[in-house]
Design an enzyme around this catalytic site. Structure first.
Site, PDB file in Angstrom:
ATOM      1  N   CYS A   1       0.797  -1.223   0.000  1.00 26.63           N
ATOM      2  CA  CYS A   1       0.000   0.000   0.000  1.00 26.63           C
ATOM      3  C   CYS A   1       0.836   1.284   0.000  1.00 26.63           C
ATOM      4  O   CYS A   1       0.392   2.314  -0.476  1.00 26.63           O
ATOM      5  CB  CYS A   1      -0.954   0.010   1.196  1.00 26.63           C
ATOM      6  SG  CYS A   1      -2.179  -1.316   1.131  1.00 26.63           S
TER       7      CYS A   1
ATOM      8  N   HIS B   1      -3.551   7.203   1.254  1.00 26.44           N
ATOM      9  CA  HIS B   1      -3.806   5.892   0.650  1.00 26.44           C
ATOM     10  C   HIS B   1      -5.242   5.492   0.962  1.00 26.44           C
ATOM     11  O   HIS B   1      -5.714   5.637   2.098  1.00 26.44           O
ATOM     12  CB  HIS B   1      -2.833   4.861   1.217  1.00 26.44           C
ATOM     13  CG  HIS B   1      -3.280   3.452   1.007  1.00 26.44           C
ATOM     14  ND1 HIS B   1      -3.561   2.945  -0.239  1.00 26.44           N
ATOM     15  CD2 HIS B   1      -3.509   2.435   1.888  1.00 26.44           C
ATOM     16  CE1 HIS B   1      -3.949   1.687  -0.106  1.00 26.44           C
ATOM     17  NE2 HIS B   1      -3.926   1.357   1.171  1.00 26.44           N
TER      18      HIS B   1
ATOM     19  N   ASN C   1      -9.876  -0.381  -2.331  1.00 21.62           N
ATOM     20  CA  ASN C   1      -8.451  -0.248  -2.028  1.00 21.62           C
ATOM     21  C   ASN C   1      -7.668  -0.860  -3.183  1.00 21.62           C
ATOM     22  O   ASN C   1      -7.693  -2.073  -3.390  1.00 21.62           O
ATOM     23  CB  ASN C   1      -8.147  -0.978  -0.713  1.00 21.62           C
ATOM     24  CG  ASN C   1      -6.682  -0.899  -0.312  1.00 21.62           C
ATOM     25  OD1 ASN C   1      -5.821  -0.557  -1.105  1.00 21.62           O
ATOM     26  ND2 ASN C   1      -6.397  -1.241   0.934  1.00 21.62           N
TER      27      ASN C   1
END
Length: 334
Positions: free
Chosen positions: A114, A261, A291
């Site tokens: 991530c 993020h 995501n």
């Protein structure tokens, strides 16, 4: 010593939209359950045979190169961030070099999940600053959908992730636009709280999985200790943002746009509230894309810029936290 800047941005997501209602047809979940816990309403999944991690990265890269007003032949290095390469090896960086028809430039793959794009951006920044390269292509791209457990057993993870790619051209700066600093951290003691254990050379390899032929073997499916990840994320997000501001003698009030993020809308909202930022100072698009791991920051950054939410001279902060645990921030004067 030179300065670097983001000269061009682009993103690509598959056309195939998968809503929460779609998922509720194949697993025991609901639109309300997913939104309450993640804020996600829909995500994009590739259609097999149409897109890959590399092909999506190439599509995003072409847009970024065009917007940077340079030729593809001006690219002299590639940094590709992903946890979902087309092949176990080689990585997608060299495949981008091939697909774009670039000269034999170097290609580096970053495996920081991530936080991967911010790490990759930091690598590009250092290469530009030392004068080694002038125009670096930085890509974050992920295909999650083909590696998820799309059953009730895997719903805690599978409803969260989507596919997509974002790209940036990082170039030598000749004006006030520049990457002011980047800040990188890791805490490997928590690596197994968000993990795919197999296949891996250190434990369970493909031959073991095939030999056992165990339908209940979950070692090659993503595992996440959601509450533990959330608690660490909100702390590390705040720390690394403050670190970047302090390093440049800036205050929270100087932030024009924070691009976090897109892990969970609740995390972004927590950070926004903690820093006292207005809705106009934080950009979220997890509601539409889920995501997308290494792709989430460049996709969100590109969308915010396309919408006119980032203007010349703005202070832009990128921040990410993820598996590893790894976390990072970048402070940018646009």
């Amino acid at each position: 010593m030179y300065n670097s800047k983001i000269a061009g941005l682009g993103f690509y997501v598959p056309e195939n939209v998968v809503t929460n209602a779609d998922l509720s047809k194949i697993m025991d979940t609901s639109n309300e359950w997913i939104i309450e816990r993640t804020g996600i309403e829909e995500r994009r999944h590739i259609v097999r045979g149409q897109d890959t991690t590399t092909s999506m990265g190439v599509k995003a890269a072409k847009i970024a190169i065009e917007r940077a007003n340079i030729s593809k032949d001006d690219i002299d290095f590639i940094v590709f961030a992903t946890l979902s390469p087309d092949y176990y090896f080689p990585g997608p960086g060299v495949l981008v070099q091939k697909e774009l028809g670039l000269k034999t430039v170097g290609a580096l793959d970053v495996r920081n999940q991530c936080s991967g794009f911010v790490y990759a951006l930091s690598v590009a920044d250092q290469f530009i600053k030392t004068g080694m390269y002038k125009n670096i292509l930085v890509i974050g791209s992920e295909v999650h959908s083909t590696g998820l457990d799309m059953t009730t057993r895997g719903r805690g993870v599978s409803v969260i992730f989507g596919d997509g790619a974002g790209a940036a051209v990082v170039s030598r700066s000749t004006d006030d636009s520049k990457i002011l600093s980047t800040h990188l951290h890791s805490e490997g003691q928590h690596a197994e709280e968000l993990i795919v254990k197999a296949p891996g050379m250190g434990g369970r390899w493909v031959s073991d999985i095939v030999a056992d032929n165990d339908p209940n073997d979950e070692s090659y499916m993503p595992y996440m200790n959601g509450q533990f990840v959330f608690k660490n994320a909100v702390v590390r997000f705040a720390e690394v943002i403050n670190e970047g501001l302090e390093a440049n003698q800036l205050k929270v009030s100087d932030i024009n746009m924070l691009i976090p993020h897109q892990a969970n809308l609740r995390i972004s909202q927590f950070i926004q509230q903690k820093f006292g930022l207005a809705d106009s100072q934080v950009f979220n698009n997890i509601q539409r894309y889920g995501n997308t791991t290494a792709a989430s920051v460049p996709i969100a950054l590109t969308e915010a810029w396309e919408a006119g939410k980032i203007q010349k001279g703005d202070l832009v902060v990128l921040a990410a936290f993820g598996s590893g645990f790894t976390w990072a921030s970048a402070i940018i004067r646009w």
